[in-house]
Design a protein around this motif. Structure first.
Motif, PDB file in Angstrom:
ATOM      1  N   ALA B  27      -4.470  -5.489   0.237  1.00 62.45           N
ATOM      2  CA  ALA B  27      -5.166  -6.502   0.954  1.00 62.45           C
ATOM      3  C   ALA B  27      -5.773  -7.858   1.436  1.00 62.45           C
ATOM      4  O   ALA B  27      -5.516  -8.525   1.388  1.00 62.45           O
ATOM      5  N   LEU B  28      -6.830  -7.426  -0.230  1.00 61.20           N
ATOM      6  CA  LEU B  28      -6.898  -9.532  -0.279  1.00 61.20           C
ATOM      7  C   LEU B  28      -6.167 -10.227  -0.637  1.00 61.20           C
ATOM      8  O   LEU B  28      -6.480 -11.277  -0.011  1.00 61.20           O
ATOM      9  N   ASN B  29      -4.635  -9.082  -1.360  1.00 62.46           N
ATOM     10  CA  ASN B  29      -3.924 -10.481  -1.782  1.00 62.46           C
ATOM     11  C   ASN B  29      -3.482 -10.890  -0.255  1.00 62.46           C
ATOM     12  O   ASN B  29      -2.058 -11.593  -0.199  1.00 62.46           O
ATOM     13  N   ASP B  30      -3.521  -9.780   0.313  1.00 62.79           N
ATOM     14  CA  ASP B  30      -2.973 -10.733   1.737  1.00 62.79           C
ATOM     15  C   ASP B  30      -1.206  -9.497   2.273  1.00 62.79           C
ATOM     16  O   ASP B  30      -0.663 -10.358   2.262  1.00 62.79           O
ATOM     17  N   HIS B  31      -1.050  -8.777   1.556  1.00 66.33           N
ATOM     18  CA  HIS B  31       0.076  -8.218   1.124  1.00 66.33           C
ATOM     19  C   HIS B  31       0.432  -7.579   2.353  1.00 66.33           C
ATOM     20  O   HIS B  31      -0.482  -7.299   3.657  1.00 66.33           O
ATOM     21  N   PRO B  32       1.967  -7.709   3.155  1.00 62.73           N
ATOM     22  CA  PRO B  32       2.533  -7.579   4.037  1.00 62.73           C
ATOM     23  C   PRO B  32       2.324  -6.018   4.761  1.00 62.73           C
ATOM     24  O   PRO B  32       2.115  -5.989   5.664  1.00 62.73           O
ATOM     25  N   SER B  33       2.290  -5.052   3.851  1.00 66.02           N
ATOM     26  CA  SER B  33       2.946  -4.203   3.725  1.00 66.02           C
ATOM     27  C   SER B  33       1.317  -3.111   4.209  1.00 66.02           C
ATOM     28  O   SER B  33       1.114  -2.142   4.785  1.00 66.02           O
ATOM     29  N   ILE B  34       0.296  -3.913   4.366  1.00 64.65           N
ATOM     30  CA  ILE B  34      -0.877  -3.361   4.946  1.00 64.65           C
ATOM     31  C   ILE B  34      -1.853  -3.267   6.006  1.00 64.65           C
ATOM     32  O   ILE B  34      -1.210  -4.942   6.271  1.00 64.65           O
ATOM     33  N   GLY B  35      -1.941  -2.690   7.063  1.00 62.21           N
ATOM     34  CA  GLY B  35      -2.106  -2.501   8.447  1.00 62.21           C
ATOM     35  C   GLY B  35      -3.150  -3.628   8.280  1.00 62.21           C
ATOM     36  O   GLY B  35      -4.458  -3.940   7.604  1.00 62.21           O
ATOM     37  N   LEU B  36      -3.356  -4.531   9.393  1.00 62.93           N
ATOM     38  CA  LEU B  36      -4.429  -5.698   9.980  1.00 62.93           C
ATOM     39  C   LEU B  36      -5.729  -4.793   9.649  1.00 62.93           C
ATOM     40  O   LEU B  36      -6.728  -5.827   9.275  1.00 62.93           O
ATOM     41  N   VAL B  37      -5.571  -4.223  10.473  1.00 63.39           N
ATOM     42  CA  VAL B  37      -7.213  -3.093  11.018  1.00 63.39           C
ATOM     43  C   VAL B  37      -7.806  -3.537   9.690  1.00 63.39           C
ATOM     44  O   VAL B  37      -8.820  -3.494   8.952  1.00 63.39           O
ATOM     45  N   THR B  38      -7.081  -2.011   8.089  1.00 63.78           N
ATOM     46  CA  THR B  38      -7.452  -2.001   6.816  1.00 63.78           C
ATOM     47  C   THR B  38      -7.681  -3.737   6.041  1.00 63.78           C
ATOM     48  O   THR B  38      -8.732  -4.138   5.870  1.00 63.78           O
ATOM     49  N   THR B  39      -6.719  -4.415   6.700  1.00 62.71           N
ATOM     50  CA  THR B  39      -6.840  -5.955   5.879  1.00 62.71           C
ATOM     51  C   THR B  39      -8.229  -6.358   5.847  1.00 62.71           C
ATOM     52  O   THR B  39      -9.014  -6.727   5.778  1.00 62.71           O
ATOM     53  N   MET B  40      -8.854  -6.028   7.537  1.00 56.79           N
ATOM     54  CA  MET B  40      -9.647  -6.684   7.946  1.00 56.79           C
ATOM     55  C   MET B  40     -10.987  -5.869   7.255  1.00 56.79           C
ATOM     56  O   MET B  40     -11.374  -6.407   6.883  1.00 56.79           O
ATOM     57  N   ARG B  41     -11.024  -4.884   7.480  1.00 62.06           N
ATOM     58  CA  ARG B  41     -12.183  -4.230   6.870  1.00 62.06           C
ATOM     59  C   ARG B  41     -12.506  -4.355   5.411  1.00 62.06           C
ATOM     60  O   ARG B  41     -13.972  -4.352   5.414  1.00 62.06           O
TER      61      ARG B  41
END
Lengths: 336, 336
Positions: B27-41
Motif C-alpha cells: 500500500a505504501l508503495n502504491d502497488h496496483p494490486s491493493i484496493g483503494l480503501v486499504t491503501t488509504m487506510r
DNA sequence: TTGTATGCGTTATCAG
DNA sequence: CTGATAACGCATACAA
C-alpha cells in the motif's frame, strides 16, 4: 580482465571452513572468546576470498551508519570550504563518513536536506544556517528521532541547542580601536540584512565599541545591504553622499568589502588613503590585492568546524552524559 | 517537550490495522494490486504514527544505497566547489545523496576514501585525480565490485575509463593568438610539475599553438613550478633573468598567476604593461583585482561536474547498455 | 571455545 | 486483492 565477484559473505567463509557463521563473525571482530587458531584460519580465509563486510547489513543491524550530515549555505565561500575540510578530518579520524548538503541559503532546501539525511539515518548533523532561515522546527523533529545536531558559525538565537560560534564583539572592538587610534572620526558600518542575527549582533557590538572609545553612535553611519553586488553598491553610495563622508568603514564581511572597494576605485576614492576598510572573514586572498583593506576579522572556520564535529562525536559516544554545549571563539583582527 | 518515538515500522501499522505487513508495504508503495480503501487506510495510519521507512533496511534489501561518492583534491579551489555544487544539484534531482572525500592530492588518502566509499556501498563514484596519483589499481577493484566510476577534470590518461574533461588546446590556442595579435614576441609558459598529464598537455598545446602562429618554440621559455608559492616565485625568476625577458606569460593556472603577479609587482614590473598574463581556471575573483591578467581560460567546472554526474546516473540506470563514455569540453579564453 | 537460533525492517515470491 | 513465508548479511543471547 577483472572477475565479477559477487561479494563474499560470512556464511561462505563458514561453509568453506566448516564452522558456524557466528564463529566467523566473532573471529573477524576479534571476539576474545574465539581461539587464536580459529581466528587466524578465519582471517586467512577471509583474506583469500577477498571478504568485505557488507556495511549496509551492519548499519541496518547496529542501527548506526557511521555517517554524519553537514548542512551549510555554500561551499563557494572559503569560510565554509575550510570548515568542512576540518570537519572531514575529524570525521575521518573517527571512521565516520560525511554526507554533504548545500542549502544555498534556501530554507526549503535546508528542510529537504535534513529530511534526506534523516532518511539515510545519519548518526548526527552539523549545520550552519542559511541567511533566511526562521523556522527551526526541524530541530524538534531531529530531537524526536534522537539525531543530535550541532550548529556552527551561523547558529540559532535559541540557546537550547548545541552551538559553536564566534563572538563578533571582540573583533569589532579591535577594529574600532584600530580606526580610532589612526585618527578616524567618522566610522561607518555596512551591515547585512536586519533580519539576520549576525547583523543585529554587529550593530550592537559596533555601538558598544564606539561607546568604549568615547565616540557617539550616529545611525546615519549604519547602512544595510542585502549582500548582493548591487546591494553592496547602494549601501556604499548611501555613505558616500553623507555630508561628512566616513573615512573608515567596517563591513559585514570581506565579500561586501570586495564590492565596496571596487566601487570606491571606480569613483576615484583612494582605498587605504581617502577611505579605510575592515571587515569580517579574513578572506585568504587579500594578500594578492594591491590595495587590501586595513585589516580583516578572523572567524576561525577550521576551529569552529573541528570543535563542532568534536562535540557531535562526543555526543554520539556518550549521549547521556553530555549536556548542551556552547563554545564561543573570540574573533580577532588581522592586519593586512 | 518532544516525544522520543522509537521509529514506527510497517509491522506496527499492520498490527494496528489488523492486516499483514506485506499489504502495508505494498500500500505504501502504491502497488496496483491493493484496493483503494486499504491503501488509504494504511497511508492515513502511517501518517498518524509518523511512519518513516527505515532506509538502512531498504538499502540493505535493495542492495543499493542511493548514494554516490565524490573524490576530489580540495574544496578550497573554487573550481572544485563549483563542480561539486553542480554534482549535488544533479544528485538531488535523482534523489541521490552525496558522500564527500577530499584527497588533498594525497594518493594514500584517495585509496582510503575509495575504500571507505566501497564499504559504504556507494552506488557509484565521481573522481578528479590528485596531482600525485600514479597507481590506478583502485579502478580495477571498483570494477570487480561493479561500482562504476566517472572521472572528471583531472582524469587518467588511459581511455579505458569514463572521462569528462577539458581540451586545453583550444584555450591555449586562443591565448597564444591573443598575445601574438597584441604584438608579443617572447611568450613564456609557466607549467606545472612535469609528472602531471595536465602539464605535458599544456606543453604540447603551447608548442602547437606557437607553431600555428608561425612562432618558434624555445624551451628556455618553458619553466616548471611545483605549484607552491615558493615554486611559483622561482619559476618566475627563471623567466625574469632571461636575456630577452618574456612580455607575455601563460601559466598553469590562475593560482600560479596570482603569485606571479604579486612577485612581479614586488619587482616593479608593470602588470598589464611590461608583462601580460593568461592562465587556466577563470578564477571568479579577477574582477576585484586592480591589475588582473589579460585573460583567463575557462574550464567549465559546473558543466564538467554536471555531465560527469549525468553519465554516472545513466550508467546506474542502465548499466548494460552504456559503453565507455568520454566527453571533452573545449576550453575558452575569457578576457578580463 | 563454539554452535544454534533469532531478529533487525523491508520486499518479493508464491499461494490463496 | 491479500496473506504467509522467506530472504537479504550480520551480530548476539543463549545453549552446549
Amino acid at each position: 580482465m577483472t572477475k565479477l565477484n559477487k561479494p563474499t559473505t560470512i556464511k561462505e567463509i563458514a561453509r568453506k571452513l566448516k564452522i558456524s557463521p557466528s564463529t566467523v563473525s566473532r573471529a573477524l571482530n576479534d571476539h576474545p572468546s574465539i581461539g587464536l587458531v580459529t581466528t587466524m584460519r578465519v582471517k586467512k580465509m577471509a583474506e583469500e576470498l577477498n571478504y568485505e563486510p557488507n556495511q549496509t547489513a551492519i548499519f541496518f543491524k547496529q542501527r548506526k551508519t557511521f555517517t554524519i550530515g553537514v548542512v551549510l549555505p555554500t561551499l563557494s565561500e572559503p569560510f565554509f570550504s575550510s570548515a568542512i575540510s576540518a570537519i572531514e578530518a575529524v570525521a575521518e579520524d573517527r571512521k565516520y563518513t560525511v554526507l554533504l548538503g548545500q542549502s544555498l541559503d534556501d530554507a526549503n532546501r535546508e528542510n529537504q536536506i535534513i529530511t534526506t539525511f534523516k532518511k539515510h539515518r545519519v548518526d548526527g548533523i552539523l549545520m550552519s544556517l542559511g541567511k533566511n532561515t526562521t523556522d527551526l522546527s526541524f530541530v524538534d523533529i531531529l530531537a524526536s528521532s534522537q539525531i543530535p545536531i550541532v550548529f556552527f558559525d551561523c547558529v540559532p538565537e535559541s540557546a537550547a541547542v548545541n552551538r559553536v560560534y564566534c563572538n563578533l564583539a571582540s573583533g569589532m572592538e579591535e577594529a574600532i580601536e584600530a580606526f580610532v587610534s589612526r585618527g578616524h572620526k567618522n566610522i561607518a558600518l555596512i551591515n547585512g540584512p536586519e533580519t539576520l542575527l549576525a547583523a543585529t549582533e554587529r550593530t550592537s557590538s559596533f555601538r558598544e565599541a564606539l561607546r568604549k572609545q568615547g565616540y557617539e553612535y550616529n545611525e546615519k553611519y549604519v547602512v544595510h545591504t542585502d549582500l548582493t553586488e548591487e546591494g553592496n553598491h547602494i549601501a556604499m553610495e548611501q555613505l558616500c553622499v553623507l555630508p561628512e563622508r566616513p573615512s573608515a568603514i567596517v563591513s559585514f564581511n570581506d565579500y561586501v568589502t570586495l564590492d565596496v572597494i571596487r566601487y570606491a576605485r571606480s569613483k576615484g576614492i583612494g582605498v587605504g588613503q581617502d577611505m579605510h576598510f575592515i571587515s569580517f572573514a579574513n578572506y585568504p586572498l587579500w594578500k594578492y590585492m594591491e590595495n587590501p583593506p586595513l585589516a580583516s576579522i578572523e572567524q576561525y572556520p577550521d576551529e569552529q568546524g573541528r570543535k563542532a564535529a568534536e562535540i557531535l562525536f562526543d555526543i554520539l559516544d556518550n549521549s547521556d552524559k553530555i549536556g548542551l554545549q556552547e563554545i564561543v571563539f573570540p574573533s580577532k583582527l588581522v592586519f593586512k
